[in-house]
Design a protein around this motif. Structure first.
Motif: not given
Length: 117
Positions: A102-112
């Motif tokens: 379905v060409s779906r991207n999901d992202w996390g909040q990130g880690t430094q």
């Protein structure tokens, strides 16, 4: 709702190692291509490493031979082992899931990740 959650970032001296983890909820994990991206201050977000549903991997030239991406479908998790870290590896690292069907991207909040010289 697909929700990747990263952990494992921190401060390390040059030459050291860190292992990032990302656990994904709300998806059929084994169907997702998984990737790590990073974004340094004032720069664009760039691909670091990717692992497909079949286990194929690819890496940015700057991390080849130092970083290893792996996935554990039983734990809905993807990992990034980072060795021989350099100050230029300093960035916020983001976990990305991509569902091809379905060409779906999901992202996390990130880690430094911060590497001191």
């Amino acid at each position: 709702q697909v929700r990747p959650v990263e952990s494992g970032g921190g401060l390390v001296q040059a030459g050291g190692s860190l292992r990032l983890s990302c656990v994904v909820s709300g998806s059929n994990f084994r169907l997702n291509t998984m990737a790590w991206y990073r974004q340094a201050p004032g720069k664009q977000r760039d691909l670091v490493a990717r692992v497909t549903t079949g286990g194929d991997t690819n890496y940015a030239d700057s991390v080849k031979g130092r970083f290893t991406i792996s996935r554990d479908n039983a734990k809905n998790a993807v990992y990034l082992q980072m060795n021989s870290l350099k100050p230029e590896d300093t960035a916020v690292y983001y976990c990305n899931t991509y569902l091809v069907a379905v060409s779906r991207n999901d992202w996390g909040q990130g880690t430094q990740v911060t590497v001191s010289s």
